[in-house]
Structure formats: structure tokens, C-alpha cells
Write an enzyme that holds these catalytic residues in place. Structure first.
Site, PDB file in Angstrom:
ATOM      1  N   PRO A 254      48.568  97.386  58.921  1.00 41.43           N
ATOM      2  CA  PRO A 254      47.371  96.583  58.642  1.00 41.43           C
ATOM      3  C   PRO A 254      47.696  95.337  57.828  1.00 41.43           C
ATOM      4  O   PRO A 254      46.952  94.369  57.819  1.00 41.43           O
ATOM      5  CB  PRO A 254      46.480  97.534  57.819  1.00 41.43           C
TER       6      PRO A 254
ATOM      7  N   GLU B 122      50.367 106.851  55.228  1.00 41.37           N
ATOM      8  CA  GLU B 122      50.049 105.570  54.573  1.00 41.37           C
ATOM      9  C   GLU B 122      51.105 104.513  54.900  1.00 41.37           C
ATOM     10  O   GLU B 122      51.137 103.454  54.288  1.00 41.37           O
ATOM     11  CB  GLU B 122      49.988 105.763  53.056  1.00 41.37           C
TER      12      GLU B 122
ATOM     13  N   ARG C 242      52.318  92.390  80.477  1.00 39.93           N
ATOM     14  CA  ARG C 242      51.612  91.670  81.525  1.00 39.93           C
ATOM     15  C   ARG C 242      52.107  90.227  81.677  1.00 39.93           C
ATOM     16  O   ARG C 242      51.838  89.574  82.682  1.00 39.93           O
ATOM     17  CB  ARG C 242      50.112  91.674  81.312  1.00 39.93           C
TER      18      ARG C 242
ATOM     19  N   ASP D 227      44.760  82.513  81.024  1.00 36.58           N
ATOM     20  CA  ASP D 227      44.311  83.408  79.953  1.00 36.58           C
ATOM     21  C   ASP D 227      43.635  82.632  78.827  1.00 36.58           C
ATOM     22  O   ASP D 227      44.008  81.494  78.540  1.00 36.58           O
ATOM     23  CB  ASP D 227      45.538  84.097  79.327  1.00 36.58           C
TER      24      ASP D 227
HETATM   25  C1  LIG Z   1      50.266 100.669  55.929  1.00 41.70           C
HETATM   26  O1  LIG Z   1      49.035 100.743  55.202  1.00 41.70           O
HETATM   27  C2  LIG Z   1      48.136 101.658  55.610  1.00 41.70           C
HETATM   28  C3  LIG Z   1      47.046 101.870  54.849  1.00 41.70           C
HETATM   29  C4  LIG Z   1      46.111 102.789  55.231  1.00 41.70           C
HETATM   30  C5  LIG Z   1      46.285 103.515  56.417  1.00 41.70           C
HETATM   31  C6  LIG Z   1      47.380 103.290  57.195  1.00 41.70           C
HETATM   32  C7  LIG Z   1      47.538 104.052  58.482  1.00 41.70           C
HETATM   33  N1  LIG Z   1      48.709 103.603  59.220  1.00 41.70           N
HETATM   34  C8  LIG Z   1      49.929 104.212  59.147  1.00 41.70           C
HETATM   35  C9  LIG Z   1      50.817 103.526  59.950  1.00 41.70           C
HETATM   36  C10 LIG Z   1      50.099 102.462  60.553  1.00 41.70           C
HETATM   37  C11 LIG Z   1      50.464 101.434  61.450  1.00 41.70           C
HETATM   38  C12 LIG Z   1      49.529 100.492  61.816  1.00 41.70           C
HETATM   39  C13 LIG Z   1      48.229 100.568  61.290  1.00 41.70           C
HETATM   40  C14 LIG Z   1      47.253  99.515  61.637  1.00 41.70           C
HETATM   41  C15 LIG Z   1      47.518  98.297  62.214  1.00 41.70           C
HETATM   42  C16 LIG Z   1      46.292  97.629  62.272  1.00 41.70           C
HETATM   43  N2  LIG Z   1      46.051  96.350  62.770  1.00 41.70           N
HETATM   44  N3  LIG Z   1      45.370  98.428  61.762  1.00 41.70           N
HETATM   45  N4  LIG Z   1      45.954  99.589  61.350  1.00 41.70           N
HETATM   46  C17 LIG Z   1      47.844 101.604  60.453  1.00 41.70           C
HETATM   47  C18 LIG Z   1      48.788 102.539  60.061  1.00 41.70           C
HETATM   48  C19 LIG Z   1      48.316 102.384  56.817  1.00 41.70           C
END
Ligand SMILES: COc1cccc(Cn2ccc3ccc(-c4cc(N)[nH]n4)cc32)c1
Length: 246
Positions: A88, A115, A157, A172
Site C-alpha cells: 500500500p 503486515e 496485455r 487505451d
Molecule cells: C505493507 O503494509 C500493510 C499494511 C496493512 C496491511 C497490509 C496487507 N498486505 C500485506 C502484503 C500486502 C501487499 C500489498 C498490499 C496492497 C497493495 C495495495 N495497493 N493495497 N494493498 C497489501 C498487503 C500491508
């Protein structure tokens, strides 16, 4: 293109056996290899996570299994891949990023859970190869697998021969060119009238210049309504030039 995906849920990637990506794999355009992270653990419980240093909620993925898994995947003599780590907190995954990744010969995706992955893993491999920490949007998923599915489809794609009609890639949303950074306008097909609703007359006119202009205007209208910030990036000259084009 070779794609390696490391995950504790490789079954998430069954969708990569179907449709365009599945056919690209059958043709050999895409070589997708799945790896179960737990195969690089050595305890009876095949443990991949532990409590976070400094306290806090949840668990963090241990560096050891990741190090052994990535060393094993990278041991191949097929050059140096880019390591893509969904998170994220990563840089936004955009069509431009997809285009750049589609030109790479080899991508390795690391799917975190819990996490996230111990940050030393990205630091370690960042000294040996390009590491991209990437977000697919401003929302939090439960792990990286869905994000990798999104990226593999968006990149796959774009590979030569994967989409039947090459033009559809050039047209696109977000692709370079006259419609760059504009959202797709409305699309229609037969029947000409459906539940009393007619297809816009212009699309039946056969006048390709006017149709192109109508489509551009509809794309501008939808972009202005749904993503006005994208219009700020439009080059005013390009906008004016489009007015002169048709
Ligand atoms: C790392 O920080 C985090 C904080 C709270 C929860 C999580 C859960 N989590 C674990 C691995 C993971 C990989 C990608 C994502 C992700 C990507 C997007 N765009 N949204 N969510 C979420 C992921 C991770």
C-alpha cells in the site's frame, strides 16, 4: 517474458491459466512460474511470519524464507530481473509503469501477506537488482496476490500478439497519443435499438472524422466528470490540435 511469482497462496493465480494470459502462456509469449514461499522454510509448521519488532498489530513476514526463495529464483542464468513488491505504501502502478514493465525480459513478483515483508529483504535485493515497491490503489488489500494479478494482466496485455487487435492498446485510456490521459468514452454494439434505447446516430453515419471527434468529446466529457485532475495534465496545444484534427 518470464514472470516468477512467490506467494504462500500460489492457488490465487489460477486465473492466469485462462483467457488472454492463458493463451499467451500456451503460445510461449509468457512464461509464468509460481513458487510456494513455504517450500523455503525448515520447521514443522513451515513458518513464514513472526511478531513485529517495536510492537504493533499483526505479524510480519520473516526475511529468511524470502531470502532463500529469491536466491533460488534468481539463481537462474537468464539475466537480471526487476523485483516487483506490491505494497500500500508503494509508488502508483499506472499505465505508464505497465508499459515500461512490458519491455522487461523478466519480472519477479514477491507477494507479501500479514503486515508486509521484513524491509531488509527489499534492502538486500535492492543492492543486486532493480526493486519496485508498487501500489495498485489507495486501499488496503489483505496481501499482494490480487495486486500481482492486476499487474500481470495490465503488463501481459501489452505484449506483442497477446491482444488480437493492436490498435486497442494504442487507443487505451492513458496510452500516449491524441487520447492520452483521457478516460474511455461509451461503447455500443448491435442491436441498433435496445429496450427503446438507440445507438448515437453519429456512430451509424460512417463519417470517420466526425466519429473520432464525437469519441474525443465523449472522452473529455467523462474525464471531466470522473477524473477532472487528468485534464490538468493535458497539453493545451494538444487539446487545441485535436480541435483542428477533424
Ligand atoms: C505493507 O503494509 C500493510 C499494511 C496493512 C496491511 C497490509 C496487507 N498486505 C500485506 C502484503 C500486502 C501487499 C500489498 C498490499 C496492497 C497493495 C495495495 N495497493 N493495497 N494493498 C497489501 C498487503 C500491508
Amino acid at each position: 517474458m518470464r514472470i516468477d511469482i512467490v506467494s504462500i497462496f500460489p492457488e490465487y493465480f489460477a486465473p492466469l491459466d485462462v483467457s488472454l494470459i492463458g493463451k499467451a502462456r500456451e503460445r510461449g509469449t509468457l512464461d509464468v512460474r509460481l513458487h510456494q514461499l513455504r517450500d523455503w522454510t525448515h520447521d514443522i509448521h513451515r513458518t513464514v511470519d513472526d511478531t513485529p519488532y517495536g510492537g504493533g498489530p499483526g505479524m510480519v513476514m520473516k526475511p529468511d524464507p524470502w531470502g532463500e526463495a529469491l536466491d533460488s529464483v534468481l539463481a537462474s542464468d537468464e539475466g537480471t530481473p526487476r523485483l516487483i513488491v506490491p505494497t500500500p505504501s508503494g509508488r502508483p502502478f499506472t499505465q505508464e509503469v505497465a508499459l515500461r514493465l512490458s519491455e522487461e525480459p523478466w519480472l519477479v513478483f514477491a507477494c507479501g501477506r500479514y503486515e508486509g515483508i521484513d524491509s531488509r529483504v527489499m534492502a538486500e535485493y535492492g543492492e543486486r537488482l532493480p526493486v519496485d515497491e508498487v501500489s495498485i490503489g489507495d486501499y488496503v488489500l489483505a496481501g499482494g496476490e490480487v495486486a500481482v494479478l492486476v499487474m500481470v494482466e495490465a503488463v501481459g496485455r501489452l505484449l506483442p500478439g497477446v491482444l488480437g487487435n493492436v490498435r486497442s492498446v494504442a487507443d487505451d485510456s492513458f496510452a500516449p497519443g491524441a487520447m492520452a490521459n483521457l478516460l474511455e468514452g461509451p461503447v455500443y454494439t448491435k442491436p441498433p435499438v435496445w429496450r427503446g434505447r438507440e445507438v448515437p446516430e453519429i456512430l451509424l453515419s460512417g463519417h470517420h472524422g466526425r466519429i473520432a471527434r464525437w469519441r474525443r468529446d465523449e472522452a473529455l466529457r467523462r474525464t471531466s466528470a470522473n477524473r477532472p485532475e487528468l485534464l490538468a495534465d493535458l497539453d493545451p496545444d494538444t487539446l487545441d490540435k485535436r480541435d483542428r484534427e477533424v
